[in-house]
Enzyme design. Structure first.
Site, short mmCIF file in Angstrom:
data_model
loop_
_atom_site.label_atom_id
_atom_site.label_comp_id
_atom_site.label_asym_id
_atom_site.label_seq_id
_atom_site.Cartn_x
_atom_site.Cartn_y
_atom_site.Cartn_z
N ASP A 89 16.00 -29.12 -24.48
CA ASP A 89 15.01 -29.31 -25.83
C ASP A 89 13.79 -28.74 -25.17
O ASP A 89 13.15 -29.28 -24.31
CB ASP A 89 14.64 -30.77 -26.30
CG ASP A 89 16.04 -31.28 -27.15
OD1 ASP A 89 17.09 -30.87 -27.13
OD2 ASP A 89 15.92 -32.29 -27.65
N HIS A 146 20.53 -29.99 -19.10
CA HIS A 146 22.14 -29.86 -18.88
C HIS A 146 22.56 -28.36 -18.94
O HIS A 146 21.91 -27.63 -18.61
CB HIS A 146 22.39 -30.29 -20.43
CG HIS A 146 22.24 -31.49 -21.08
ND1 HIS A 146 23.30 -32.73 -21.03
CD2 HIS A 146 20.92 -32.17 -21.06
CE1 HIS A 146 22.50 -33.64 -21.11
NE2 HIS A 146 21.30 -33.72 -21.42
N SER A 252 8.48 -30.25 -17.81
CA SER A 252 7.90 -28.94 -17.18
C SER A 252 8.59 -27.61 -17.70
O SER A 252 8.74 -27.48 -18.93
CB SER A 252 8.08 -28.92 -15.64
OG SER A 252 7.42 -27.74 -15.18
#
EC number: 4.1.1.65
Length: 285
Positions: A89, A146, A252
């Site tokens: 995300d 992921h 980050s």
């Protein structure tokens, strides 16, 4: 004012501040921890409805909250062997071709793939004339990273460096930002060639972790370290699309590199666009 904000980052003790914040974020402070988490949720409009544990009291430390797990099914992974999915995300900072070994950081600022990859010229050659994308994770985002596709880990590289903020303002004003900040480079072999997934540290990013190795930083060093992994056997690290590969405490940037003619980014992708882990990112060519 923007110049002052950027200029201060050259003067503050980046590593010392980050160590302090890291210790505070991992402290079990009871009701104080809960109060800080509640403030953070309100300040950054964090969506706790999708979290596996939505009650701030569940988390013993701020870090536990920050790397919170989502409910099962909250991020369905787009099916299809030809579809590469977003690893996090985030927000698309920059993406496009790697030209003359250079990646775009921001308008008027480029940096080299070789520098990003810890100075490894041979490794950088694998991505010559390839493609890249830079994804910025804001404080409100889900901070587990992921796999965008199936991959077998070939090498992990720890590259020491500065800890500048990696927000858009800094990216537009600090030269070689992503090639000078501390980072962990992960090289995977995939069905469509090599893929790099780089986790870039920043100010108050107290920790970068990988699922196969645990915490990579801290402690922070002054030397580039490399770990090689076998393609088969008990020590092989083989991950499927959508599986967690790492996480930030606090967040980050993730940078992906792909080989020449390996992929084509999703036609709807554009700079500044929010991304959702598991949704279409690119297509294999």
């Amino acid at each position: 004012m923007d110049k002052i904000k950027v200029g201060l980052q050259y003067w503050i003790p980046q590593h010392g501040l980050t160590r302090l914040v890291g210790k505070l974020a991992s402290a079990k402070a009871g009701s104080l921890t809960t109060a800080v988490i509640r403030w953070f949720i309100k300040q950054y409009n964090v969506n706790m409805d999708e979290a596996k544990h939505s009650d701030p009291k569940h988390f013993k430390t701020f870090n536990e909250f920050f790397v919170r797990e989502l409910k099962e099914g909250a991020r369905p992974i787009t099916e299809g062997d030809e579809i590469i999915t977003h690893p996090a995300d985030a927000c698309v900072s920059q993406f496009g071709p790697i030209e003359d070994g250079q990646l775009i950081q921001a308008k008027g600022h480029n940096y080299s793939a070789q520098e990003l990859l810890g100075g490894d010229e041979k490794l950088a050659e694998e991505f010559k004339d390839g493609s890249f994308a830079t994804l910025y994770l804001s404080p409100r985002d889900y901070h587990r990273v992921h796999m965008p596709c199936d991959g077998t880990l070939r090498q992990m590289i720890y590259v020491p460096g500065d800890l500048f903020s990696v927000n858009p303002l800094t990216a537009e004003n600090v030269p070689n930002l992503f090639a000078r900040n501390e980072r962990v480079v992960c090289i995977f072999d995939t069905e469509f060639g090599p893929m790099a997934q780089v986790l870039v540290g920043a100010t108050i990013v107290g920790s970068i972790e990988q699922v196969w190795a645990g915490t990579i930083t801290p402690p922070r060093g002054n030397t580039v370290y490399k770990w090689d992994y076998p393609a088969e056997g008990d020590k092989a690290v083989i991950l499927k699309k959508g599986e967690e590969m790492g996480r930030f405490k606090l967040g980050s940037t993730v940078i992906n590199l792909f080989a020449k003619d390996a992929i084509e980014f999703d036609v709807s992708m554009e700079n500044g666009q929010p991304t959702v882990m598991g949704t279409p990112y690119a297509l294999k060519k």
